[in-house]
Design an enzyme around this catalytic site. Structure first.
Site, PDB file in Angstrom:
ATOM      1  N   THR A  27      28.802  44.402  20.975  1.00  0.00           N
ATOM      2  CA  THR A  27      28.254  45.549  21.690  1.00  0.00           C
ATOM      3  C   THR A  27      27.771  45.089  23.057  1.00  0.00           C
ATOM      4  OG1 THR A  27      27.643  46.712  19.684  1.00  0.00           O
ATOM      5  CG2 THR A  27      26.334  47.211  21.664  1.00  0.00           C
ATOM      6  N   TYR A 182      23.824  48.771   9.593  1.00  0.00           N
ATOM      7  CA  TYR A 182      24.231  50.121  10.016  1.00  0.00           C
ATOM      8  C   TYR A 182      24.595  50.970   8.797  1.00  0.00           C
ATOM      9  CZ  TYR A 182      23.625  47.732  14.323  1.00  0.00           C
ATOM     10  OH  TYR A 182      23.040  46.998  15.328  1.00  0.00           O
ATOM     11  N   ASN A 237      17.976  44.713  11.245  1.00  0.00           N
ATOM     12  CA  ASN A 237      17.674  46.146  11.191  1.00  0.00           C
ATOM     13  C   ASN A 237      16.928  46.550   9.913  1.00  0.00           C
ATOM     14  OD1 ASN A 237      18.702  47.101  13.716  1.00  0.00           O
ATOM     15  ND2 ASN A 237      20.774  46.802  12.932  1.00  0.00           N
TER      16      ASN A 237
HETATM   17  C1  LIG Z   1      25.414  40.813  22.315  1.00  0.00           C
HETATM   18  C2  LIG Z   1      25.870  40.916  20.875  1.00  0.00           C
HETATM   19  C3  LIG Z   1      26.445  42.091  20.423  1.00  0.00           C
HETATM   20  C4  LIG Z   1      26.928  42.195  19.117  1.00  0.00           C
HETATM   21  N1  LIG Z   1      27.551  43.347  18.720  1.00  0.00           N
HETATM   22  C5  LIG Z   1      28.121  43.422  17.502  1.00  0.00           C
HETATM   23  C6  LIG Z   1      28.893  44.553  17.133  1.00  0.00           C
HETATM   24  O1  LIG Z   1      29.104  45.492  17.918  1.00  0.00           O
HETATM   25  N2  LIG Z   1      29.422  44.567  15.889  1.00  0.00           N
HETATM   26  C7  LIG Z   1      29.232  43.537  14.993  1.00  0.00           C
HETATM   27  O2  LIG Z   1      29.728  43.602  13.864  1.00  0.00           O
HETATM   28  N3  LIG Z   1      28.524  42.442  15.340  1.00  0.00           N
HETATM   29  C8  LIG Z   1      27.992  42.347  16.563  1.00  0.00           C
HETATM   30  N4  LIG Z   1      27.335  41.196  16.933  1.00  0.00           N
HETATM   31  C9  LIG Z   1      27.387  40.008  16.060  1.00  0.00           C
HETATM   32  C10 LIG Z   1      28.568  39.113  16.490  1.00  0.00           C
HETATM   33  O3  LIG Z   1      29.810  39.747  16.193  1.00  0.00           O
HETATM   34  C11 LIG Z   1      28.566  37.727  15.794  1.00  0.00           C
HETATM   35  O4  LIG Z   1      28.786  37.878  14.418  1.00  0.00           O
HETATM   36  C12 LIG Z   1      27.269  36.976  16.033  1.00  0.00           C
HETATM   37  O5  LIG Z   1      26.996  36.897  17.425  1.00  0.00           O
HETATM   38  C13 LIG Z   1      27.309  35.558  15.446  1.00  0.00           C
HETATM   39  O6  LIG Z   1      28.367  34.824  15.994  1.00  0.00           O
HETATM   40  P1  LIG Z   1      28.115  33.713  17.167  1.00  0.00           P
HETATM   41  O7  LIG Z   1      27.121  32.734  16.608  1.00  0.00           O
HETATM   42  O8  LIG Z   1      29.474  33.092  17.385  1.00  0.00           O
HETATM   43  O9  LIG Z   1      27.600  34.428  18.364  1.00  0.00           O
HETATM   44  C14 LIG Z   1      26.808  41.091  18.221  1.00  0.00           C
HETATM   45  C15 LIG Z   1      26.200  39.908  18.680  1.00  0.00           C
HETATM   46  C16 LIG Z   1      25.750  39.811  19.978  1.00  0.00           C
HETATM   47  C17 LIG Z   1      25.150  38.506  20.451  1.00  0.00           C
END
Ligand SMILES: Cc1cc2nc3c(=O)[nH]c(=O)nc-3n(C[C@H](O)[C@H](O)[C@H](O)COP(=O)(O)O)c2cc1C
Length: 363
Positions: A27, A182, A237
């Protein structure tokens, strides 16, 4: 090189991936209040087409599913026109793209919606904490109304219609968002779902609504184009899941019967759980898995090499490194993500992260 396996192709249902790098759903709040992505979102996604698969930011199927400011939808003409540009740009740049479809449920302020719509949830249990609004800054989440039993079919239909739009626009598939607190995750929970009808109470009842949504989507576009994201044990959440292990054993066993393109398992990063949720999912699911949550090149290589995952989704590192696969291939340093611009409008922190200079990319 240890990370060679990351650069091999793989197949997730109908989706052929050129490598094992997945851009996680992220997001970024660059759409407008009507849920139309910014014109420069096309550039943002195309910049990241080194990934074998891009999963879009969570995208709502209706204004009722919109909770945060400036999140995109896939239910109006103007939204679809922009998504078509994005899909074409990603395909032109050589990657695949699926649309992550969500409904935020109680994690909402109606003030963030360009069109008036009720805030709904399994039960009248407001989300803790505050939510950002462009109009008034941080405010308490709206108190939700409980979805009536006979409204759940309509919600499932909205997901299916959005999935139909996605496929018609050229998306390679869709991912149903059943994670991160969600609406679908709210139904799975024991603290937000206090229902007395067939959608609440026992595990069998709590998984019913998510499965009906997923089945409606499958009926519309075919199971080999449908992925599902879960985040067992993730308390984001304000979600609580009593009997988390039997809940997900049953839920994922049901998903396994549906011949999905993939199951996407996000392990919690904000809180810790005793169980290894990736292993839990692997034990219940026989198809391809994408895993996410704090992976780097080495841990991603390991989880693929041991046969647990087909691909790994990277979140924050794909925000900051549009050319992440190339950087891993060259063992180059990674840019650090700037959290201050994760959700701010405009290009800063969105399309302006640097890629490797030409001399740095020479072998
Ligand atoms: C800025 C931001 C926005 C995110 N938006 C979503 C989203 O829209 N849908 C979702 O399933 N997860 C969302 N996440 C979770 C990420 O998809 C991901 O699972 C999480 O950042 C962990 O992975 P990473 O350690 O590689 O960042 C979001 C995470 C971040 C940091």
């Amino acid at each position: 090189m240890a990370s060679d396996v990351l650069f091999t192709p793989t197949q997730l249902g109908a989706l052929k991936l050129k490598n094992r790098f997945v851009m996680a759903p992220l997001t970024r709040s660059r759409a407008n209040e009507m849920g139309v992505p910014a014109d420069f979102a096309t550039e943002y996604y195309a910049q990241r087409a080194g990934a074998g698969l891009i999963i879009t930011e969570a995208t709502q199927a209706s204004f009722q599913g919109m909770g945060y400011p400036r999140t995109p939808g896939l239910h109006t003409k103007a939204q679809m026109v922009r998504w078509k540009e994005i899909v074409d740009a990603v395909h032109g740049a050589g990657s695949k793209i699926v649309s992550q479809i969500w409904h935020v449920g109680r994690v909402a302020a109606a003030a963030n919606r360009g069109v008036k719509a009720d805030v709904v949830a399994p039960s009248v249990v407001p989300a803790p904490g505050q939510i950002y609004t462009d109009a008034s800054g941080f405010v308490a989440h709206d108190v939700p109304r409980a979805l009536a039993t006979d409204e759940i079919g309509a919600t499932a239909k909205e997901f299916a219609t959005a999935a139909r739009h996605a496929i018609d626009l050229g998306f390679d598939g869709v991912e149903v968002h059943s994670a991160n607190g969600y609406l679908l995750h709210q139904f799975l929970s024991t603290n937000v779902n206090k229902r007395a009808d067939r959608y609440g109470g026992s595990i069998e009842n709590r998984i019913r609504m998510p499965l009906e949504v997923i089945d409606a989507v499958i009926a519309e576009v075919g199971s080999n184009r449908v992925g599902v994201r879960v985040s067992p044990g993730h308390q984001f959440n304000g979600i609580e899941e009593d009997e988390m292990v039997p809940l997900y054993e049953k839920y994922i066993a049901e998903l396994d019967k549906r011949d999905l393109a993939y199951l996407h398992v996000m392990r919690p990063t904000a809180n810790t759980v005793e169980e290894d949720v990736v292993a839990l999912a692997r034990g219940c699911f026989s198809g391809p898995m994408i895993v996410a949550g704090g992976y780097d090149a080495d841990s991603a290589t390991a989880v693929i090499a041991e046969g647990t995952a087909a691909a790994v989704a990277f979140g924050k590192s794909f925000i900051a490194n549009p050319d992440l696969p190339e950087r891993v291939r060259r063992r180059a340093a990674l840019n650090a993500p700037d959290e201050a611009t994760f959700y701010t409008p405009g290009r800063a922190g969105y399309t302006d992260y640097p890629v490797l200079a030409a001399e740095e990319t020479r072998a």
